[in-house]
Design an enzyme around this catalytic site. Structure first.
Site, PDB file in Angstrom:
ATOM      1  N   ARG A 239       0.897  -1.219   0.005  1.00  0.00           N
ATOM      2  CA  ARG A 239      -0.038  -0.040  -0.130  1.00  0.00           C
ATOM      3  C   ARG A 239       0.877   1.097  -0.138  1.00  0.00           C
ATOM      4  NH1 ARG A 239      -2.711   3.359   4.108  1.00  0.00           N
ATOM      5  NH2 ARG A 239      -4.683   4.075   3.392  1.00  0.00           N
TER       6      ARG A 239
ATOM      7  N   SER B  40     -12.776  -3.756  -0.583  1.00  0.00           N
ATOM      8  CA  SER B  40     -12.868  -3.177   0.595  1.00  0.00           C
ATOM      9  C   SER B  40     -14.775  -3.053   0.517  1.00  0.00           C
ATOM     10  CB  SER B  40     -12.655  -2.110   0.956  1.00  0.00           C
ATOM     11  OG  SER B  40     -11.149  -2.165   1.067  1.00  0.00           O
TER      12      SER B  40
ATOM     13  N   LYS C  33      -5.718   5.110   8.479  1.00  0.00           N
ATOM     14  CA  LYS C  33      -6.563   5.249   7.297  1.00  0.00           C
ATOM     15  C   LYS C  33      -7.258   6.204   7.650  1.00  0.00           C
ATOM     16  CE  LYS C  33      -8.769   3.308   3.242  1.00  0.00           C
ATOM     17  NZ  LYS C  33      -9.937   3.947   2.950  1.00  0.00           N
TER      18      LYS C  33
END
Length: 213
Positions: A42, A111, A140
């Site tokens: 990521r 997700s 996040k």
């Protein structure tokens, strides 16, 4: 690379904020040696050139240990290096379009925060779902919290594997037992630890106990 419930047990998501003097491939290796069963790269702030080089290096590490490797969001880089797959959010490329781009054999994770999103992702070809944030998280900034009842409903509604993500650590993982998930995705609980291998080992043991309930 195969994506099954066992490979999703301890899903480690990279975050370079804790690199320090380490390298990301080195941290990934420590996580795998500790028991991580799946790696997601990521990156939100690297230019495409650096991202590509880093993806190739992490991919080589994952291949060495036979661990599935997917890239977050960036379908182009996943395709260019022949990664095992990609993970996309609700605001990214839709799962069916990702499947058209990458082909039938690649791993696609999506997700989801609602049963409706989960069912649509499954219908469009997702191989697994990442549901969360199941706890408050600082990894996040725009994470939407998902209560545990919703997590249970999602697990019952779909046939594909579900993993939980968001704020999971060794102290709260056991509260997810019985939800129907097959594993957990973690970021800071592994990569923010002083001893990455030890943290992964502890989480792997806790995850194994949690899914057995």
């Amino acid at each position: 690379m195969k994506c099954d419930r066992e490979s999703l047990l301890l899903y480690a998501v990279t975050d370079r904020r804790w690199l320090g003097a380490d390298t990301l491939p080195g941290q990934v290796e420590e996580a795998i040696k500790g028991g991580a069963t799946f790696i997601q790269l990521r990156e939100k702030n690297l230019d495409e050139g650096r991202f590509l080089r880093e993806a190739e290096e992490v991919q080589q590490m994952c291949r060495r240990y036979g661990v599935p490797f997917v890239i977050n969001d960036n379908v182009g880089i996943a395709a260019s290096i022949d990664a095992d797959g990609v993970h996309v959010g609700q605001s990214d490329m839709e799962a069916g379009d990702v499947r058209d781009r990458l082909g039938p054999d690649k791993i696609i994770g999506v997700s989801a925060q609602t049963v409706e999103q989960a069912l649509l992702a499954e219908e469009r070809g997702a191989d697994y779902l990442g549901v969360g944030a199941v706890f408050a998280t600082g990894s996040k900034a725009d994470a939407v919290e998902v209560d545990h009842d919703t997590l249970n409903h999602i697990c019952r509604a779909v046939k594909i594997p579900v993993i939980a993500i968001g704020g999971i650590d060794k102290d709260n993982i056991d509260s997810l037992a019985g939800s129907g998930i097959c594993g957990v995705a973690v970021i800071s609980a592994i990569f923010g630890a002083g001893d990455i291998r030890g943290a992964a080992r502890e989480l792997r043991t806790a995850a194994e106990k949690m899914v057995e309930v």
